[in-house]
Design an enzyme around this catalytic site. Structure first.
Site, short mmCIF file in Angstrom:
data_model
loop_
_atom_site.label_atom_id
_atom_site.label_comp_id
_atom_site.label_asym_id
_atom_site.label_seq_id
_atom_site.Cartn_x
_atom_site.Cartn_y
_atom_site.Cartn_z
N HIS A 1 2.20 4.66 -2.03
CA HIS A 1 1.49 5.58 -2.92
C HIS A 1 2.38 6.51 -3.71
CE1 HIS A 1 -2.14 4.11 -1.10
NE2 HIS A 1 -1.77 4.53 0.09
N HIS B 1 -9.18 0.74 -0.76
CA HIS B 1 -8.45 1.71 0.07
C HIS B 1 -9.43 2.80 0.51
CE1 HIS B 1 -5.75 5.16 0.84
NE2 HIS B 1 -4.84 4.25 1.11
N GLU C 1 0.86 -1.19 0.00
CA GLU C 1 0.00 0.00 0.00
C GLU C 1 0.88 1.22 0.00
OE1 GLU C 1 -3.37 0.43 2.93
OE2 GLU C 1 -2.88 2.56 2.60
N ASP D 1 2.24 2.12 3.86
CA ASP D 1 1.47 3.33 3.55
C ASP D 1 2.42 4.51 3.35
OD1 ASP D 1 -0.75 4.81 2.89
OD2 ASP D 1 -1.77 4.60 4.83
MN MN Z 1 -2.86 4.42 1.98
#
Ligand code: MN
Length: 339
Positions: free
Chosen positions: A25, A173, A23, A293
């Site tokens: 980005h 998400h 995850e 993340d």
């Molecule tokens: Mn995220």
């Protein structure tokens, strides 16, 4: 966003296990230009350093923590708030092409989840097919509701049909809560509406809506991923199942078994052992995947926590890379270079 102090960096030793993070980005300028004021403020490069970089700086950050592979996805809401379907589809394609170029420059270190124009579901399904079949993408990330509509609506299901046929997962998400929910729940305490709490409530509700819709009976091979240690669901599943399953005779399986059979959970943004143990006891070690993340969270902080967990090494290896290799059909670990 936290940067480890120089002292910590000096003593930090990456763990001797392949680490895949799912995850993670990036930001494509062409989509940022379509974002509303709230998201532009949340995602400004000055506020989230590294989000708009998918090259050598990111690789160096991964090396510093000992992360071998990042599966990249566009930061929320992607192309999902764009009203015009053709424009949304064109921008999603452009973002995916941009991402594919970055992955091609670092094919052993980066992989990709597609961005989809969910508001134009047929185009989104075609784009999923294009990115997986021609560009080697590993699936797609969908960021919550699409202009207030949730994926239980059957008009979105061509996307699930394509994912099942391609054998790739959909990562659900969070995005900002539905505007009416935000107004009712969070207006007085807006800081509650985002990553602190609102994202998890929004995503957990979305998952339960999906299960109740029967989408997993329709597409029994569909695999999904959720982050943030299950978005509260592992802790809440027993009660939800007990109340929902008896009232859902239209479903082939219980709510609990549907969740366990179709969802994998990542550790993104929750580097806390009690939550991990709860999640593992509900979904099992075969359904938990390491994630950070990045760049909203620190790679080093995540890896440091994960490396010191008091769990069996065989379970650590599952979470670190084996489950991801299976789910995303990645080739097994290459030997770590001695660099
Ligand atoms: Mn995220």
């Amino acid at each position: 966003m936290t940067t480890p102090s120089p002292q910590l960096t000096q003593v930090y030793v990456p763990p001797p296990v392949r680490l895949i993070a799912l995850e993670e980005h990036f930001l494509y300028d062409g989509l940022l230009a379509t974002y509303d004021e709230t998201d532009r403020a949340l995602l400004a490069p000055s506020r989230v350093p590294g989000l708009d970089e998918i090259g050598d700086m990111r690789i160096a950050e991964m090396d510093r923590a000992g992360i071998d592979l990042q599966v990249l996805s566009h930061t929320k809401p992607g192309a999902q708030e764009i009203e015009d379907g053709a424009q949304a589809a064109a921008l999603a394609r452009a973002a995916n092409d941009y991402l594919a170029e970055a992955v091609a420059r670092h094919p052993t270190r980066l992989a990709a989840f597609a961005t989809l124009s969910t508001g134009a579901p047929e185009a989104a399904a075609a784009e999923l097919e294009r990115t997986v079949q021609r560009m080697g993408f590993k699936g797609a990330m969908i960021n919550g509701h699409t202009r207030g509509a949730y994926l239980d609506q059957q008009r979105f299901w061509p996307i699930f049909e394509a994912a099942e046929a391609l054998g790739v997962p959909i990562y659900l998400h969070p995005s900002n809560p539905h505007p009416q929910v935000f107004e009712a729940y969070y207006k007085d305490f807006p800081q509650l509406g985002f990553a602190s709490w609102g994202y998890a409530v929004e995503t957990a509700t979305h998952v339960l809506r999906l299960i109740l819709s029967g989408v997993f009976d329709r597409f029994p091979g569909l695999r999904m991923v959720i982050g943030h240690m299950g978005e509260l669901l592992p802790f809440a599943l027993w009660r939800a199942d007990g109340r929902l399953t008896p009232k859902s005779p239209h479903l082939k399986k219980s709510v609990r078994n549907t969740f366990i059979d179709h969802f994998s959970v990542t550790t993104s943004g929750v580097f806390s052992t009690p939550e991990l143990m709860c999640t593992a006891s509900v979904v099992g070690w075969d359904n938990i995947l390491f994630s950070v993340d990045y760049p909203f969270e620190s790679n080093v902080e995540a890896v440091r926590w994960f490396s010191h967990l008091p769990i069996a090494e065989s379970d650590r290896e599952k979470v670190a890379h084996r489950n991801a290799e299976r789910l995303l059909k990645l080739s097994p670990a290459p030997a770590r270079s001695a660099a």
